[in-house]
Design a protein around this motif. Sequence first.
Motif, mmCIF file in Angstrom:
data_model
loop_
_atom_site.group_PDB
_atom_site.id
_atom_site.type_symbol
_atom_site.label_atom_id
_atom_site.label_comp_id
_atom_site.label_asym_id
_atom_site.label_seq_id
_atom_site.Cartn_x
_atom_site.Cartn_y
_atom_site.Cartn_z
ATOM 1 N N LEU B 13 0.841 -1.204 0.000
ATOM 2 C CA LEU B 13 0.000 0.000 0.000
ATOM 3 C C LEU B 13 0.873 1.249 0.000
ATOM 4 O O LEU B 13 0.577 2.230 -0.688
ATOM 5 C CB LEU B 13 -0.927 0.024 1.215
ATOM 6 C CG LEU B 13 -1.989 -1.065 1.329
ATOM 7 C CD1 LEU B 13 -3.056 -0.649 2.347
ATOM 8 C CD2 LEU B 13 -2.661 -1.384 0.009
ATOM 9 N N GLN B 14 1.948 1.192 0.766
ATOM 10 C CA GLN B 14 2.858 2.350 0.792
ATOM 11 C C GLN B 14 3.481 2.570 -0.584
ATOM 12 O O GLN B 14 3.583 3.698 -1.056
ATOM 13 C CB GLN B 14 3.938 2.148 1.853
ATOM 14 C CG GLN B 14 3.364 2.179 3.265
ATOM 15 C CD GLN B 14 4.355 1.736 4.328
ATOM 16 O OE1 GLN B 14 5.436 1.238 4.005
ATOM 17 N NE2 GLN B 14 3.997 1.903 5.588
ATOM 18 N N GLU B 15 3.881 1.478 -1.229
ATOM 19 C CA GLU B 15 4.462 1.580 -2.573
ATOM 20 C C GLU B 15 3.466 2.182 -3.565
ATOM 21 O O GLU B 15 3.843 2.867 -4.506
ATOM 22 C CB GLU B 15 4.910 0.203 -3.082
ATOM 23 C CG GLU B 15 6.077 -0.404 -2.326
ATOM 24 C CD GLU B 15 7.421 0.201 -2.711
ATOM 25 O OE1 GLU B 15 7.480 0.880 -3.757
ATOM 26 O OE2 GLU B 15 8.392 0.010 -1.959
ATOM 27 N N GLU B 16 2.193 1.894 -3.349
ATOM 28 C CA GLU B 16 1.158 2.441 -4.239
ATOM 29 C C GLU B 16 0.731 3.849 -3.807
ATOM 30 O O GLU B 16 -0.244 4.391 -4.349
ATOM 31 C CB GLU B 16 -0.068 1.522 -4.268
ATOM 32 C CG GLU B 16 0.135 0.213 -5.022
ATOM 33 C CD GLU B 16 0.283 0.389 -6.527
ATOM 34 O OE1 GLU B 16 -0.190 1.412 -7.067
ATOM 35 O OE2 GLU B 16 0.889 -0.487 -7.167
ATOM 36 N N ASN B 17 1.429 4.423 -2.833
ATOM 37 C CA ASN B 17 1.105 5.757 -2.314
ATOM 38 C C ASN B 17 -0.327 5.872 -1.789
ATOM 39 O O ASN B 17 -0.985 6.900 -1.980
ATOM 40 C CB ASN B 17 1.358 6.828 -3.379
ATOM 41 C CG ASN B 17 2.808 6.888 -3.769
ATOM 42 O OD1 ASN B 17 3.688 6.895 -2.900
ATOM 43 N ND2 ASN B 17 3.071 6.888 -5.062
ATOM 44 N N VAL B 18 -0.795 4.817 -1.182
ATOM 45 C CA VAL B 18 -2.127 4.863 -0.576
ATOM 46 C C VAL B 18 -2.010 5.642 0.728
ATOM 47 O O VAL B 18 -1.252 5.258 1.609
ATOM 48 C CB VAL B 18 -2.642 3.432 -0.299
ATOM 49 C CG1 VAL B 18 -3.970 3.473 0.451
ATOM 50 C CG2 VAL B 18 -2.779 2.659 -1.601
ATOM 51 N N ASP B 19 -2.743 6.763 0.825
ATOM 52 C CA ASP B 19 -2.671 7.518 2.086
ATOM 53 C C ASP B 19 -3.851 7.209 3.002
ATOM 54 O O ASP B 19 -3.788 7.446 4.200
ATOM 55 C CB ASP B 19 -2.547 9.020 1.821
ATOM 56 C CG ASP B 19 -3.619 9.547 0.890
ATOM 57 O OD1 ASP B 19 -4.646 8.870 0.719
ATOM 58 O OD2 ASP B 19 -3.430 10.655 0.333
ATOM 59 N N THR B 20 -4.944 6.685 2.425
ATOM 60 C CA THR B 20 -6.151 6.466 3.207
ATOM 61 C C THR B 20 -6.713 5.075 2.915
ATOM 62 O O THR B 20 -6.858 4.705 1.753
ATOM 63 C CB THR B 20 -7.215 7.531 2.857
ATOM 64 O OG1 THR B 20 -6.600 8.817 2.872
ATOM 65 C CG2 THR B 20 -8.363 7.501 3.838
ATOM 66 N N LEU B 21 -7.017 4.360 3.987
ATOM 67 C CA LEU B 21 -7.561 3.004 3.852
ATOM 68 C C LEU B 21 -8.849 2.962 4.660
ATOM 69 O O LEU B 21 -8.855 3.329 5.830
ATOM 70 C CB LEU B 21 -6.535 2.005 4.394
ATOM 71 C CG LEU B 21 -6.919 0.539 4.550
ATOM 72 C CD1 LEU B 21 -7.230 -0.081 3.201
ATOM 73 C CD2 LEU B 21 -5.782 -0.228 5.223
#
Lengths: 164, 564
Positions: B13-21
């Motif tokens: 998720l970090q690699e995909e730049n996900v800031d909100t889950l």
Amino acid sequence: MRHIISILMENESGALSRVAGLFSARGYNIESLTVAPTEDPTLSRLTLVTRGSDQVIEQITKQLNKLVDVVKLLDLTEHRHIEREMMLIKLKVQDADQRAEVMRMAEIFRGHIIDVSAATYVVELTGDSDKLDAFVESMSHFEVIEVVRSGVMGIARGDVALKL
Amino acid sequence: MELTGAEIFVRCLQEENVDTLFGYPGGSVLHIYDALYRQDKVEHILVRHEQAAVHAAEGYAKSTNRPGVVLVTSGPGATNAVTGIADAYMDSVPLVVFSGQVPTSLIGNDAFQEVDTVGITRPCVKHNFLVKDVKDLATTIKKAFYVATTGRPGPVVVDIPKDITADKCEFQYPRSIKMRSYNPTVKGHPGQIRRAVDLILSARQPVIYSGGGVILSNASRSLTELTRLLNYPITNTLMGLGAYPSSDKQFIGMLGMHGTYEANMAMHHADVLIAIGARFDDRVTGNIEKFCPNARIVHVDVDPASISKNVKVDVPIVGQVDSVLKAMIKEIKAGERRPDPEPLENWWKQIDEWRSMDCLKYDRDSELIKPQYVLETLHRLTQGDAFVTSDVGQHQMWTAQFYGFDKPNRWINSGGLGTMGFGLPAAIGTQLAHRDETVVCVTGEASIQMCIQELSTALQYHLPIKVVALNNRYMGMVRQWQEFFYQGRYAMSYMDALPDFVQLAEAYGHVGMRIESPGDVEGALKEALDMKDRLVFMDFITDQSENVYPMIPAGAGQNEMILL
């Protein structure tokens, strides 16, 4: 019109149900469906027979292509092609006359008798679907115990091929 | 170094730049929640029901054009998410939904909280995966994001058994991914683009009909440029509102069942229809036999299966909308040819005549609050610049007709599936993506109750959403159909035993207001909009008998509208 659609898809669990599910979800019909891995073990080849107007068939091929597991497909009916289906049919044979007639008919249809018991013959027959229908028809005065058909598979003639 | 599946999940998720889950924990995702606890790059938003997690992710995605990400547990966690997933599928929203699954050894045993998530979601996802080996986890997640966000976007489900999240392997995130079975088309065929431009320039009574695909493809600017270059009238679908500025004179309103008279009449009389990122939905076409009887049709869409699905088209172009529009503009600019001004002028005269019917008129002198007035006032006070989510029904149509969107990604509603309960969680996702912007949820007293528990989520994360509830004590659209088509037999559409929404909002820690007279509408809206740090629930007691006009009854043609 009747169409034979051949599909190369990822050999993964769930791929088959995606195809079958698409047909039921969108109200298309499947007359027959047959599937097995290819020479490349990561790919399966699925062949299905369906019927519909040109517009419906166009949608079917587009929707199939849209499935992520579908790698490539070919509507064989758009090309010169060979279609084959295999049938195993178990017949009751009660006397010498009946045995002789089944053997004779099997020979005419280029079939083989592959199992024999005291009262039954199993005939193996390959051909297009019409030919198999014709054989079943010609056996109508026999007692047919069971029939199993493989569903249609096919291949295009000449240079046309469904491959990656 | 070897990482556990749960740690790999978080790293991906970090690699995909996900800031909100958006998510909700449970037994089979406990390892993942533990890994989330030990990091601070991905913010987890705890909803109160998994359906809301998905709608919130949709709000996030629709307002940013970035994928929304969801995490739910196995069994009921996954089944609760299905409505949201189906909603995202119908509206082509890029989502990646992760569901926990019972350990691989228990799959198929009817284990506690086991459900066949891949099987249940199959018909309403773009694609889904069951991860069977921790070594496949990173690649599968990469594929999920790739499939969800490219081509025609859509939801992708990744089902992860609990043991996979505990298993360990080396972590390496693939830089790029190639799938032999998935290669969405980007560029339109140059020959088709030339044919389309020829047809477009030969039009005498053209209409540009654009949909949600324009917004998904970030093509609003190109659409505006092309429309102005041609000086053609443009109508937007419900999903396409904001792609072309609604305040512009070339905009003739939304089309379809509750579209404007001028838009639907123009469609009916068009000789060339330019469909862009729209899918000829039944709410747009009305009776397909009577649809655009004289038009030759150009259709631009990234999804080949959308072309000639409902309506046969003359010049199909498969490709990403923005890329195709840019190529069209280039082609037109490179040539000498321009639309013939004389027929175009006559066409505009005809359209202005239809416009003069003023089909969106309503009684402005009523002593009851007219919902249209609330939305017009909301537009004026927010300068048409707010992010507006809605639920489903009359209030949704009035918002589409009266809010007047000038920018893309500002109108967030459930178009295809028509999911009541969408609005509030979608506003939560939208506000989280745009902390400093005004986010309004327009809803009704029926819809809001389908996900009202999310008022709690909004409090927890300090989301100053403005809820505009148009309370007519009826499921308004159901009531309208019963009035028109069932001789006024209002079966089950009256909303009895309503809660006191003011007290309810206050019980959740928010500000509640009840507005009962037209004279108080503007003041209340102003006051609410000024409360920058509070959620305000405005309960507008509106005219119970108000209907949405114009209306094309089911089965009728576009020229057979019911007008007020």
